[in-house]
Scaffold this motif. Structure first.
Motif, PDB file in Angstrom:
ATOM      1  N   SER A  93      62.805  22.351  75.262  1.00 51.77           N
ATOM      2  CA  SER A  93      61.973  21.158  75.445  1.00 51.77           C
ATOM      3  C   SER A  93      61.528  20.499  74.138  1.00 51.77           C
ATOM      4  N   PRO A  94      61.331  21.237  73.023  1.00 50.08           N
ATOM      5  CA  PRO A  94      60.974  20.538  71.775  1.00 50.08           C
ATOM      6  C   PRO A  94      62.036  19.555  71.298  1.00 50.08           C
ATOM      7  N   TYR A  95      63.261  19.676  71.791  1.00 47.68           N
ATOM      8  CA  TYR A  95      64.336  18.769  71.394  1.00 47.68           C
ATOM      9  C   TYR A  95      64.408  17.526  72.283  1.00 47.68           C
ATOM     10  N   GLY A  96      63.560  17.471  73.300  1.00 46.11           N
ATOM     11  CA  GLY A  96      63.548  16.309  74.174  1.00 46.11           C
ATOM     12  C   GLY A  96      63.999  16.649  75.588  1.00 46.11           C
ATOM     13  N   LEU A  97      63.871  15.671  76.474  1.00 46.22           N
ATOM     14  CA  LEU A  97      64.178  15.886  77.888  1.00 46.22           C
ATOM     15  C   LEU A  97      65.653  16.187  78.120  1.00 46.22           C
ATOM     16  N   TRP A  98      66.537  15.354  77.572  1.00 45.52           N
ATOM     17  CA  TRP A  98      67.946  15.495  77.912  1.00 45.52           C
ATOM     18  C   TRP A  98      68.562  16.794  77.395  1.00 45.52           C
ATOM     19  N   PRO A  99      68.295  17.221  76.170  1.00 45.71           N
ATOM     20  CA  PRO A  99      68.809  18.536  75.762  1.00 45.71           C
ATOM     21  C   PRO A  99      68.289  19.673  76.646  1.00 45.71           C
ATOM     22  N   ALA A 100      67.003  19.596  77.016  1.00 46.69           N
ATOM     23  CA  ALA A 100      66.439  20.641  77.873  1.00 46.69           C
ATOM     24  C   ALA A 100      67.056  20.605  79.263  1.00 46.69           C
ATOM     25  N   LEU A 101      67.183  19.398  79.818  1.00 48.55           N
ATOM     26  CA  LEU A 101      67.752  19.244  81.160  1.00 48.55           C
ATOM     27  C   LEU A 101      69.200  19.695  81.207  1.00 48.55           C
ATOM     28  N   LEU A 102      70.003  19.162  80.299  1.00 48.24           N
ATOM     29  CA  LEU A 102      71.432  19.475  80.319  1.00 48.24           C
ATOM     30  C   LEU A 102      71.689  20.928  79.932  1.00 48.24           C
ATOM     31  N   GLY A 103      70.931  21.440  78.984  1.00 54.26           N
ATOM     32  CA  GLY A 103      71.119  22.829  78.571  1.00 54.26           C
ATOM     33  C   GLY A 103      70.785  23.808  79.680  1.00 54.26           C
ATOM     34  N   ALA A 104      69.670  23.580  80.370  1.00 51.56           N
ATOM     35  CA  ALA A 104      69.259  24.484  81.450  1.00 51.56           C
ATOM     36  C   ALA A 104      70.222  24.417  82.627  1.00 51.56           C
ATOM     37  N   VAL A 105      70.622  23.194  83.002  1.00 50.58           N
ATOM     38  CA  VAL A 105      71.562  23.055  84.124  1.00 50.58           C
ATOM     39  C   VAL A 105      72.909  23.676  83.770  1.00 50.58           C
ATOM     40  N   ALA A 106      73.358  23.494  82.521  1.00 48.29           N
ATOM     41  CA  ALA A 106      74.631  24.083  82.102  1.00 48.29           C
ATOM     42  C   ALA A 106      74.576  25.607  82.147  1.00 48.29           C
ATOM     43  N   ALA A 107      73.459  26.185  81.691  1.00 48.66           N
ATOM     44  CA  ALA A 107      73.320  27.641  81.713  1.00 48.66           C
ATOM     45  C   ALA A 107      73.324  28.177  83.143  1.00 48.66           C
ATOM     46  N   ALA A 152      56.080  24.832  77.521  1.00 51.15           N
ATOM     47  CA  ALA A 152      56.967  23.696  77.286  1.00 51.15           C
ATOM     48  C   ALA A 152      56.324  22.724  76.299  1.00 51.15           C
ATOM     49  N   ASP A 153      57.153  21.953  75.633  1.00 50.30           N
ATOM     50  CA  ASP A 153      56.674  20.967  74.685  1.00 50.30           C
ATOM     51  C   ASP A 153      56.179  19.728  75.445  1.00 50.30           C
ATOM     52  N   PHE A 154      54.991  19.227  75.057  1.00 51.58           N
ATOM     53  CA  PHE A 154      54.390  18.089  75.749  1.00 51.58           C
ATOM     54  C   PHE A 154      54.549  16.784  74.973  1.00 51.58           C
ATOM     55  N   ASP A 155      55.217  16.831  73.831  1.00 50.96           N
ATOM     56  CA  ASP A 155      55.238  15.665  72.951  1.00 50.96           C
ATOM     57  C   ASP A 155      56.551  14.891  72.955  1.00 50.96           C
ATOM     58  N   HIS A 156      57.563  15.374  73.650  1.00 55.61           N
ATOM     59  CA  HIS A 156      58.870  14.721  73.582  1.00 55.61           C
ATOM     60  C   HIS A 156      59.401  14.294  74.958  1.00 55.61           C
ATOM     61  N   GLY A 157      58.500  14.104  75.908  1.00 58.84           N
ATOM     62  CA  GLY A 157      58.881  13.532  77.193  1.00 58.84           C
ATOM     63  C   GLY A 157      59.408  14.497  78.228  1.00 58.84           C
TER      64      GLY A 157
END
Length: 329
Positions: A93-107, A152-157
């Motif tokens: 999550s510190p890297y932003g929504l899309w990296p967190a979303l895509l990374g978690a779904v991919a895993a 989770a990170d609260f600063d990057h959406g």
């Protein structure tokens, strides 16, 4: 000259058919009417959107489970996979929504792929394969999280995905409805959907017909893993933390919603839209119980939800079995 007797459609038979097709929808309508008449804040936008937002996780898992069960299989790992995905999402999550979303779904998709390959190509029973994955995914989640919640990170959406709204409607509810709309299109209008139903009806006959049975089974479990991963992202973004110990009993909730919607546990028959109605039915049942707790009518702890889910699932399976026998008879 002899004549072949024709089956006479009796009123009882028509009633059985109507119960199978519309019983869950009627039950949902009656529950909503009951709640609206009994509780002052039941139909407020706050309560409606809260129910939709929270149950979006269970709905996504139930959608994947629908396709699995329609093939005659089962996926017991979805709760653990969602918990694992929530931890991955929180860590990214510190890297932003899309990296967190895509990374978690991919895993999570990778875990679903392993399930599918083991079931389709090693001929391991789905119950055994997904039970093993349940344990493995839970262990991975606990290891990544060091046996504690991951903030989770609260600063990057990232948290906006689970807590934000669009036009007043929770974004997670929009994701849920879009996913089910796509699921209905896939089931009704694509070869993949027809293959899923054919395999559930008779896997051996599907192989003899030249259908890609193994490939379809792999994709079904990949889909289940991906949707569980998306549910895990919602879990982390709604509550602001990855939860490695969450997801216990989620597979029961998903199976209950699918079965309530009329999908046969033996496979070969089912409806994506009815699963959504089943998810909403279960969600409203627990919402009503929460209102009753607030009124002081009853006092049930959160642990009773698991008891109610299990009893509800058993009752529905028994009713489904009786209705199916009556229809065949």
């Amino acid at each position: 000259m002899t004549t072949t007797p024709t089956a006479r459609v009796t009123p009882y038979f028509r009633t059985v058919q109507l119960l199978q097709q519309y019983g869950v929808l009627v039950a949902l309508a009656l529950l909503i009417l009951f709640g609206a008449l009994r509780y002052e804040g039941f139909l407020t936008s706050y309560n409606v959107f809260t129910v939709l937002g929270y149950n979006s996780m269970f709905g996504l898992i139930a959608l994947g489970m629908t396709f699995v069960i329609m093939t005659g299989g089962i996926d017991l790992s979805v709760g653990s996979v969602a918990a694992f995905a929530s931890v991955v999402a929180a860590l990214l999550s510190p890297y932003g929504l899309w990296p967190a979303l895509l990374g978690a779904v991919a895993a999570a998709t990778l875990l679903g792929l392993i399930n599918g390959l083991v079931i389709a190509y090693l001929n391991i029973l789905p119950f055994i394969a997904t039970l093993a994955m349940l344990l493995a995914a839970r262990g991975l989640a606990l290891m990544l999280a060091n046996n504690e919640s991951v903030s989770a990170d609260f600063d990057h959406g990232f948290t906006a995905f689970g807590q934000g709204t669009l036009g007043g409607l929770p974004f997670t509810a929009i994701v849920l409805f879009v996913a089910f709309a796509l699921g209905m299109v896939v089931l009704r209008l694509t070869r993949f959907g027809r293959h899923v139903l054919a395999i559930g009806g008779n896997e051996e006959a599907s192989q003899l017909m030249g259908l890609p049975v193994r490939r379809t089974l792999v994709w079904v479990y990949v889909l289940s893993g991906a949707l569980a991963g998306l549910a895990g992202v919602i879990l982390a973004s709604q509550f602001g933390a990855g939860q490695p110990t969450e997801g216990l009993g989620w597979e029961l909730t998903a199976i209950a919603a699918v079965v309530v919607g009329g999908t046969l546990l033996t496979g070969g028959s089912g409806s994506v839209g009815s699963t959504l109605v089943g998810v909403l039915l279960l969600g409203i049942i627990f919402n009503i119980l929460n209102f009753e707790n607030g009124r002081g009518t009853i006092s049930l702890s959160a642990y009773w939800q698991s008891v109610i889910r299990g009893a509800f699932l058993l009752i529905v399976v028994i009713l489904q079995n009786r209705l199916t026998r009556n229809r065949q008879g």
